[in-house]
Write a protein that holds these residues in place. Sequence first.
Motif, PDB file in Angstrom:
ATOM      1  N   VAL A  22     -19.502 -56.046  -0.490  1.00  0.00           N
ATOM      2  CA  VAL A  22     -20.179 -54.757  -0.338  1.00  0.00           C
ATOM      3  C   VAL A  22     -20.592 -54.625   1.123  1.00  0.00           C
ATOM      4  CG1 VAL A  22     -22.229 -53.398  -0.923  1.00  0.00           C
ATOM      5  CG2 VAL A  22     -21.022 -54.672  -2.710  1.00  0.00           C
ATOM      6  N   HIS A  47     -23.186 -59.940  -5.130  1.00  0.00           N
ATOM      7  CA  HIS A  47     -22.133 -59.553  -4.196  1.00  0.00           C
ATOM      8  C   HIS A  47     -22.307 -60.291  -2.879  1.00  0.00           C
ATOM      9  CE1 HIS A  47     -22.893 -56.068  -6.865  1.00  0.00           C
ATOM     10  NE2 HIS A  47     -21.598 -55.912  -6.830  1.00  0.00           N
ATOM     11  N   GLN A  89     -16.430 -52.557  -1.293  1.00  0.00           N
ATOM     12  CA  GLN A  89     -17.174 -51.422  -1.811  1.00  0.00           C
ATOM     13  C   GLN A  89     -18.128 -50.979  -0.710  1.00  0.00           C
ATOM     14  OE1 GLN A  89     -17.919 -52.241  -6.365  1.00  0.00           O
ATOM     15  NE2 GLN A  89     -18.185 -54.155  -5.241  1.00  0.00           N
ATOM     16  N   VAL A 111     -10.770 -49.876   0.772  1.00  0.00           N
ATOM     17  CA  VAL A 111     -11.960 -49.382   0.075  1.00  0.00           C
ATOM     18  C   VAL A 111     -11.740 -49.426  -1.433  1.00  0.00           C
ATOM     19  CG1 VAL A 111     -13.564 -47.455  -0.182  1.00  0.00           C
ATOM     20  CG2 VAL A 111     -12.446 -47.859   2.026  1.00  0.00           C
ATOM     21  N   ALA A 112     -12.604 -50.187  -2.127  1.00  0.00           N
ATOM     22  CA  ALA A 112     -12.497 -50.295  -3.582  1.00  0.00           C
ATOM     23  C   ALA A 112     -13.334 -49.243  -4.295  1.00  0.00           C
ATOM     24  CB  ALA A 112     -12.934 -51.691  -4.029  1.00  0.00           C
ATOM     25  N   ALA A 113     -14.472 -48.891  -3.741  1.00  0.00           N
ATOM     26  CA  ALA A 113     -15.373 -47.904  -4.339  1.00  0.00           C
ATOM     27  C   ALA A 113     -16.342 -47.437  -3.265  1.00  0.00           C
ATOM     28  CB  ALA A 113     -16.129 -48.504  -5.527  1.00  0.00           C
ATOM     29  N   ILE A 114     -17.018 -46.323  -3.524  1.00  0.00           N
ATOM     30  CA  ILE A 114     -17.896 -45.721  -2.517  1.00  0.00           C
ATOM     31  C   ILE A 114     -19.206 -45.286  -3.167  1.00  0.00           C
ATOM     32  CG2 ILE A 114     -18.077 -43.964  -0.712  1.00  0.00           C
ATOM     33  CD1 ILE A 114     -15.070 -43.429  -1.213  1.00  0.00           C
ATOM     34  N   GLN A 201     -10.817 -43.277  -4.847  1.00  0.00           N
ATOM     35  CA  GLN A 201     -11.644 -44.386  -5.302  1.00  0.00           C
ATOM     36  C   GLN A 201     -12.792 -43.866  -6.166  1.00  0.00           C
ATOM     37  OE1 GLN A 201     -10.753 -43.696  -2.229  1.00  0.00           O
ATOM     38  NE2 GLN A 201      -9.995 -45.502  -1.163  1.00  0.00           N
ATOM     39  N   ALA A 203     -16.442 -43.100  -7.084  1.00  0.00           N
ATOM     40  CA  ALA A 203     -17.522 -42.771  -6.152  1.00  0.00           C
ATOM     41  C   ALA A 203     -18.794 -42.435  -6.904  1.00  0.00           C
ATOM     42  CB  ALA A 203     -17.113 -41.593  -5.259  1.00  0.00           C
ATOM     43  N   LEU A 255     -21.685 -50.556  -8.908  1.00  0.00           N
ATOM     44  CA  LEU A 255     -20.872 -51.535  -8.191  1.00  0.00           C
ATOM     45  C   LEU A 255     -20.392 -52.644  -9.124  1.00  0.00           C
ATOM     46  CD1 LEU A 255     -22.874 -51.903  -4.855  1.00  0.00           C
ATOM     47  CD2 LEU A 255     -20.828 -50.548  -5.274  1.00  0.00           C
TER      48      LEU A 255
END
Length: 257
Positions: A22, A47, A89, A111-114, A201, A203, A255
């Motif tokens: 993260v 994380h 993330q 980028v895996a997630a936002i 992704q 979000a 997350l």
Amino acid sequence: MPFVDANGTRLFHRTSGEGPDVVLIHGLGASHAFWYPKVAAELARHHRVTAYDLRGHGRSAMPASGYGAAAWVADLEGLLDALGIRGAQLVGHSWGGLIALETALRAPRRVAAIVVADSRLVPARRRPGRDALDHRSLERLARAGTAPPAAAGGAFRPFGGWGMGRRSAQRWLDLLAATSAERELERPGFATTAQLSGVRQPALAIYGERSFALASGRRLADTVPDCRLVVLPRVGHFHPAVSPDAFLASVDGFLRR
């Protein structure tokens, strides 16, 4: 080492914890310290958390130029490369959320997630005097922040108080005086709202009920295909610092999903 060379500049960072990566991205005029003591520490329970200073901010170097969207993204990619992070993330507050969204568009595999925390989408046409907490209003607050505070306590405001607040205020004034940041921030080059439909992704858009940027959160939820909006009651723009428990309750679950 807390410093890395990235995209031709030198960035300061702090990393803690183990697990999926993260990366925390602060807003204009702030530093990695925005995420401490609570948010970074709590997320690090599950994380590997990296918080860094944007160029020209905190302990990072202050190059003469490079304060537009392309440079912010290249800096972040350089940081990920230097730390051996293939994908992360991203959690961004205010301007940091715009950097997270832009990175998702320009470098989607990184980028895996936002998580976008109270970011105000940059309008296609600026109307003088109408942008809340843009670089001009931050300059006014910084000039006030370099003087002794009138009273202790009260609502959170940028550069408030002594110590790090006063140093951050002076750092912001130095940035505007010594670099091309003021000119570049007028037209930062971030994606338009319509272009954000290309973000694929997952979000989370998390906004304060009392924030001037709440309308942007609603637009994000309507535009980004896989975006959920959370509105935190009775808080404003700086809710990650003012109400970290409420912020973490939504972010940590997202997350870990």
